[in-house]
Design a protein around this motif. Structure first.
Motif, PDB file in Angstrom:
ATOM      1  N   HIS A 166     -13.103   5.161   0.871  1.00  0.00           N
ATOM      2  CA  HIS A 166     -12.163   5.282  -0.245  1.00  0.00           C
ATOM      3  C   HIS A 166     -10.845   4.579   0.064  1.00  0.00           C
ATOM      4  O   HIS A 166     -10.298   3.863  -0.778  1.00  0.00           O
ATOM      5  N   PHE A 167     -10.327   4.790   1.267  1.00  0.00           N
ATOM      6  CA  PHE A 167      -9.045   4.164   1.588  1.00  0.00           C
ATOM      7  C   PHE A 167      -9.137   2.643   1.578  1.00  0.00           C
ATOM      8  O   PHE A 167      -8.216   1.957   1.133  1.00  0.00           O
ATOM      9  N   ASP A 168     -10.253   2.101   2.046  1.00  0.00           N
ATOM     10  CA  ASP A 168     -10.414   0.651   1.968  1.00  0.00           C
ATOM     11  C   ASP A 168     -10.344   0.176   0.518  1.00  0.00           C
ATOM     12  O   ASP A 168      -9.703  -0.840   0.213  1.00  0.00           O
ATOM     13  N   ALA A 169     -10.983   0.906  -0.389  1.00  0.00           N
ATOM     14  CA  ALA A 169     -10.939   0.532  -1.812  1.00  0.00           C
ATOM     15  C   ALA A 169      -9.524   0.669  -2.361  1.00  0.00           C
ATOM     16  O   ALA A 169      -9.045  -0.205  -3.105  1.00  0.00           O
ATOM     17  N   PHE A 170      -8.843   1.754  -2.021  1.00  0.00           N
ATOM     18  CA  PHE A 170      -7.464   1.934  -2.496  1.00  0.00           C
ATOM     19  C   PHE A 170      -6.577   0.789  -2.002  1.00  0.00           C
ATOM     20  O   PHE A 170      -5.735   0.274  -2.745  1.00  0.00           O
ATOM     21  N   HIS A 171      -6.743   0.391  -0.750  1.00  0.00           N
ATOM     22  CA  HIS A 171      -5.928  -0.692  -0.200  1.00  0.00           C
ATOM     23  C   HIS A 171      -6.189  -1.997  -0.943  1.00  0.00           C
ATOM     24  O   HIS A 171      -5.253  -2.755  -1.241  1.00  0.00           O
ATOM     25  N   ARG A 172      -7.455  -2.265  -1.227  1.00  0.00           N
ATOM     26  CA  ARG A 172      -7.789  -3.513  -1.920  1.00  0.00           C
ATOM     27  C   ARG A 172      -7.211  -3.560  -3.322  1.00  0.00           C
ATOM     28  O   ARG A 172      -6.985  -4.640  -3.871  1.00  0.00           O
TER      29      ARG A 172
ATOM     30  N   ILE B 200       0.878  -1.176   0.000  1.00  0.00           N
ATOM     31  CA  ILE B 200       0.000   0.000   0.000  1.00  0.00           C
ATOM     32  C   ILE B 200       0.915   1.225   0.000  1.00  0.00           C
ATOM     33  O   ILE B 200       1.470   1.605   1.029  1.00  0.00           O
ATOM     34  N   SER B 201       1.101   1.831  -1.138  1.00  0.00           N
ATOM     35  CA  SER B 201       2.013   2.973  -1.224  1.00  0.00           C
ATOM     36  C   SER B 201       1.556   4.105  -0.318  1.00  0.00           C
ATOM     37  O   SER B 201       0.362   4.430  -0.253  1.00  0.00           O
ATOM     38  N   ARG B 202       2.508   4.707   0.368  1.00  0.00           N
ATOM     39  CA  ARG B 202       2.178   5.891   1.168  1.00  0.00           C
ATOM     40  C   ARG B 202       1.591   6.985   0.302  1.00  0.00           C
ATOM     41  O   ARG B 202       0.861   7.869   0.795  1.00  0.00           O
ATOM     42  N   HIS B 203       1.873   6.961  -0.998  1.00  0.00           N
ATOM     43  CA  HIS B 203       1.387   8.014  -1.890  1.00  0.00           C
ATOM     44  C   HIS B 203      -0.123   7.946  -2.123  1.00  0.00           C
ATOM     45  O   HIS B 203      -0.696   8.873  -2.708  1.00  0.00           O
ATOM     46  N   LEU B 204      -0.777   6.867  -1.650  1.00  0.00           N
ATOM     47  CA  LEU B 204      -2.239   6.847  -1.669  1.00  0.00           C
ATOM     48  C   LEU B 204      -2.815   7.884  -0.707  1.00  0.00           C
ATOM     49  O   LEU B 204      -3.993   8.211  -0.779  1.00  0.00           O
TER      50      LEU B 204
ATOM     51  N   ARG C 228      -2.421  -3.097  -5.955  1.00  0.00           N
ATOM     52  CA  ARG C 228      -1.639  -3.630  -7.081  1.00  0.00           C
ATOM     53  C   ARG C 228      -1.562  -2.625  -8.225  1.00  0.00           C
ATOM     54  O   ARG C 228      -0.511  -2.472  -8.851  1.00  0.00           O
ATOM     55  N   ARG C 229      -2.668  -1.943  -8.497  1.00  0.00           N
ATOM     56  CA  ARG C 229      -2.724  -1.017  -9.639  1.00  0.00           C
ATOM     57  C   ARG C 229      -2.791   0.446  -9.193  1.00  0.00           C
ATOM     58  O   ARG C 229      -2.248   1.336  -9.859  1.00  0.00           O
ATOM     59  N   VAL C 230      -3.482   0.735  -8.098  1.00  0.00           N
ATOM     60  CA  VAL C 230      -3.645   2.117  -7.638  1.00  0.00           C
ATOM     61  C   VAL C 230      -2.406   2.497  -6.834  1.00  0.00           C
ATOM     62  O   VAL C 230      -2.183   1.991  -5.736  1.00  0.00           O
ATOM     63  N   VAL C 231      -1.609   3.395  -7.386  1.00  0.00           N
ATOM     64  CA  VAL C 231      -0.295   3.698  -6.810  1.00  0.00           C
ATOM     65  C   VAL C 231      -0.241   5.062  -6.118  1.00  0.00           C
ATOM     66  O   VAL C 231       0.694   5.334  -5.356  1.00  0.00           O
ATOM     67  N   MET C 232      -1.235   5.902  -6.384  1.00  0.00           N
ATOM     68  CA  MET C 232      -1.234   7.229  -5.762  1.00  0.00           C
ATOM     69  C   MET C 232      -2.655   7.777  -5.784  1.00  0.00           C
ATOM     70  O   MET C 232      -3.462   7.423  -6.658  1.00  0.00           O
ATOM     71  N   ALA C 233      -2.957   8.630  -4.800  1.00  0.00           N
ATOM     72  CA  ALA C 233      -4.244   9.309  -4.760  1.00  0.00           C
ATOM     73  C   ALA C 233      -4.052  10.647  -4.070  1.00  0.00           C
ATOM     74  O   ALA C 233      -3.164  10.803  -3.226  1.00  0.00           O
ATOM     75  N   ASN C 234      -4.884  11.613  -4.427  1.00  0.00           N
ATOM     76  CA  ASN C 234      -4.771  12.971  -3.877  1.00  0.00           C
ATOM     77  C   ASN C 234      -6.153  13.493  -3.552  1.00  0.00           C
ATOM     78  O   ASN C 234      -6.965  13.712  -4.448  1.00  0.00           O
ATOM     79  N   ILE C 235      -6.422  13.681  -2.257  1.00  0.00           N
ATOM     80  CA  ILE C 235      -7.723  14.197  -1.862  1.00  0.00           C
ATOM     81  C   ILE C 235      -7.818  15.669  -2.238  1.00  0.00           C
ATOM     82  O   ILE C 235      -6.826  16.410  -2.196  1.00  0.00           O
ATOM     83  N   ALA C 236      -9.024  16.082  -2.607  1.00  0.00           N
ATOM     84  CA  ALA C 236      -9.266  17.467  -2.996  1.00  0.00           C
ATOM     85  C   ALA C 236     -10.107  18.148  -1.904  1.00  0.00           C
ATOM     86  O   ALA C 236     -11.254  17.747  -1.706  1.00  0.00           O
TER      87      ALA C 236
ATOM     88  N   ASP D 128      -1.839  -4.174 -20.220  1.00  0.00           N
ATOM     89  CA  ASP D 128      -0.659  -4.095 -19.360  1.00  0.00           C
ATOM     90  C   ASP D 128      -0.772  -5.126 -18.236  1.00  0.00           C
ATOM     91  O   ASP D 128      -0.882  -4.768 -17.062  1.00  0.00           O
ATOM     92  N   PRO D 129      -0.732  -6.411 -18.558  1.00  0.00           N
ATOM     93  CA  PRO D 129      -0.894  -7.429 -17.515  1.00  0.00           C
ATOM     94  C   PRO D 129       0.242  -7.428 -16.496  1.00  0.00           C
ATOM     95  O   PRO D 129       0.073  -7.949 -15.390  1.00  0.00           O
ATOM     96  N   GLN D 130       1.390  -6.851 -16.858  1.00  0.00           N
ATOM     97  CA  GLN D 130       2.528  -6.809 -15.939  1.00  0.00           C
ATOM     98  C   GLN D 130       2.447  -5.633 -14.958  1.00  0.00           C
ATOM     99  O   GLN D 130       3.318  -5.477 -14.100  1.00  0.00           O
ATOM    100  N   VAL D 131       1.441  -4.804 -15.104  1.00  0.00           N
ATOM    101  CA  VAL D 131       1.194  -3.657 -14.217  1.00  0.00           C
ATOM    102  C   VAL D 131       2.387  -2.692 -14.225  1.00  0.00           C
ATOM    103  O   VAL D 131       2.907  -2.279 -13.188  1.00  0.00           O
ATOM    104  N   ASP D 132       2.806  -2.328 -15.427  1.00  0.00           N
ATOM    105  CA  ASP D 132       3.844  -1.305 -15.564  1.00  0.00           C
ATOM    106  C   ASP D 132       3.263   0.102 -15.478  1.00  0.00           C
ATOM    107  O   ASP D 132       3.986   1.052 -15.164  1.00  0.00           O
ATOM    108  N   ILE D 133       1.961   0.239 -15.779  1.00  0.00           N
ATOM    109  CA  ILE D 133       1.289   1.538 -15.766  1.00  0.00           C
ATOM    110  C   ILE D 133       0.403   1.609 -14.533  1.00  0.00           C
ATOM    111  O   ILE D 133      -0.421   0.723 -14.287  1.00  0.00           O
ATOM    112  N   GLY D 134       0.567   2.667 -13.739  1.00  0.00           N
ATOM    113  CA  GLY D 134      -0.216   2.816 -12.521  1.00  0.00           C
ATOM    114  C   GLY D 134      -1.504   3.593 -12.757  1.00  0.00           C
ATOM    115  O   GLY D 134      -1.652   4.322 -13.742  1.00  0.00           O
ATOM    116  N   LEU D 135      -2.443   3.426 -11.843  1.00  0.00           N
ATOM    117  CA  LEU D 135      -3.665   4.231 -11.823  1.00  0.00           C
ATOM    118  C   LEU D 135      -3.541   5.210 -10.663  1.00  0.00           C
ATOM    119  O   LEU D 135      -3.263   4.810  -9.527  1.00  0.00           O
TER     120      LEU D 135
END
Length: 492
Positions: free
Chosen positions: A324-330, A15-19, A333-341, A282-289
């Motif tokens: 939201h954080f529960d969803a990001f944690h789940r 779970i990246s801290r950048h979430l 693998r793909r969600v690498v960052m999030a920014n609250i507004a 991108d099955p290797q998950v090189d591109i983040g969401l």
């Protein structure tokens, strides 16, 4: 009782801290009157940056800060914000209140803020009204060492050494305020602009392409097919109601609350939809969401500028954040960052500052971020509800996620039932639990919020309602509450 199974010995993705990232746009009183008060302010400040705001955000270990927008990014020309402040040209902020921007807070001030916060810089470049050269020059100005035209300009403006800028946005909401482009038109621009967002020296830029609007999966597909010089695709989703009347931040009914939570839980559907498209290419998950705009959006407070998006922040907002954080944690693998507004005084803010008195208020949402610090860079643990969770008209009334790091684990539990308490059995398997402690965040009612007169009306407290059970722990959840349970684990 809700039965949740957690295998403590089966960690998943990190779970990246950048979430837990943040967003500061030139909008209302987020920058001016929030972060920036000026060096002549009677409020304690460091080079014009408000000291108590920095202290509060450092306490929640803010990992990154996105700036200057948002919609403002695509009308912002960075050269207007460097050099002596008194000589900087002014502009009109056409998106937010049609007010005059004096550009006193620019590149150097932002990077100083990031240094004070200990946060990584996420700079959003101008695609909508800017040029490739303008963006390329900005990257060079910020990150290049040695000698070059942009390095010489930076040094002339008082900064000899380059900064580290890990994250770069290639425009913002290109489907709307960032240019009203089609997916195909923007994809071509993202490939072009991204080519000239160069790595200088040892600074490696993580380039983020502007994604589509909410569930525009075709936009994500266009970007994934193109496989341009970007490492991530963004997603924006606000928990709000369509139309001109979004509802009051503190004046809402219980049914409106439940509708809000259904909309908040939709983030799971959207992440899955975009993941499905991305996995195909991108099955290797090189591109983040990157979910670099999320949060609640209500009507502004009475008597405030409609273009400043100033709203109060209640227990309802805190629970939107926890969901939201529960969803990001789940989906780590793909969600690498999030920014609250956004961070201060705008939309679902961490902090509110009173314009008249300067009082700083920590919001209920701030406390969710603080309670979740233990998830930063931890390994996700799956939470399996053995018999499902209670549901109300399509709304899951219990939400949970968990993570482990070294010999500890953190379990987050949300009870979305407005009136009824819930008990969750944590069926803990795979490792011995040697000790536990819990905290709870709730309010006397759904609309409870913090003010200068009652700054701790909604604040976390120790939660004693956790009991040993042959299978693990029983945890009582009060109505409309958020609980975190910290576990000390025995040796493997």
């Amino acid at each position: 009782m809700t039965h949740a199974v957690i295998n403590l010995d089966l960690p998943g993705p990190t779970i990246s801290r950048h979430l837990y990232g943040h967003f500061a746009e030139h909008l209302g009183r987020c920058v001016y009157g929030g972060f920036w008060v000026g060096e002549d302010s009677p409020l304690p400040n460091v080079g014009g940056i408000r000291s108590d705001v920095v202290e509060a955000l450092r306490a929640i270990r803010i990992p990154n800060l996105r700036w200057p927008g948002g919609c403002f990014a695509d009308e912002y020309h960075w050269r207007d914000g460097v050099g002596p402040r008194g000589q900087r040209p002014r502009m009109v902020n056409t998106h937010w209140g049609n007010v005059e921007e004096n550009n006193h807070f620019g590149t150097h001030e932002f990077m100083h803020l990031c240094e004070l916060l200990g946060a990584d810089a996420y700079v959003n470049g101008n695609v909508g009204s800017g040029t490739v050269r303008e963006m390329s020059d900005w990257v060079e100005y910020l990150t290049r060492a040695g000698d070059s035209p942009m390095v010489a300009l930076r040094k002339a403006n008082g900064r000899d050494e380059p900064w580290r800028v890990p994250f770069w946005g290639i425009g913002n909401e290109a489907w709307g305020c960032g240019g009203n482009l089609t997916a195909e038109a923007y994809t071509d621009l993202a490939r072009q602009f991204g080519t000239f967002v160069r790595d200088h020296g040892d600074n490696r830029v993580y380039r983020i392409a502007a994604g589509g609007h909410t569930d525009e999966y075709g936009w994500t597909e266009a970007l994934m097919k193109a496989r341009g010089p970007y490492q991530a695709v963004s997603l924006h989703y606000y928990t709000t109601f369509p139309g001109d009347g979004r509802g009051g931040a503190t004046t809402f009914t219980t049914e409106h609350y439940y509708d809000t939570m259904r909309r908040a839980q939709r983030i799971e559907e959207l992440i899955r939809g975009h993941e499905t498209v991305m996995d195909r290419y991108d099955p290797q998950v090189d591109i983040g969401l990157v979910v670099d705009e999320w949060g609640t959006w209500w009507d502004v407070e009475d008597g405030t500028n409609p273009g400043f998006l100033y709203q109060q922040n209640t227990m309802r907002d805190a629970l939107v954040a926890s969901v939201h954080f529960d969803a990001f944690h789940r989906h780590a693998r793909r969600v690498v960052m999030a920014n609250i507004a956004q961070t201060v005084n705008v939309l679902q803010a961490m902090l509110l500052t009173e314009a008249e008195t300067g009082t700083l208020i920590r919001t209920p949402t701030y406390h969710v971020f603080e309670m979740n610090v233990g998830h930063h860079d931890a390994r996700a643990l799956a939470v399996h509800f053995r018999d499902g969770v209670p549901n109300r008209d399509g709304l899951d009334l219990v939400s949970a996620s968990a993570s482990t790091q070294n010999d500890t684990a953190l379990v987050s539990l949300t009870n979305l039932d407005a009136e009824a308490p819930r008990t969750v059995l944590l069926d803990l398997r795979g490792r011995e639990v040697s000790a536990h402690r819990a905290r709870v965040l709730t309010g006397s009612h759904l609309q409870a919020h913090n003010t200068a007169d009652a700054p701790d009306a909604v604040a976390p407290t120790e939660h004693p309602a956790v009991r040993a059970h042959p299978r693990g722990l029983e945890v009582d959840l009060p109505p409309h509450s958020y609980v975190t349970v910290h576990l000390d684990l025995g040796a493997r």
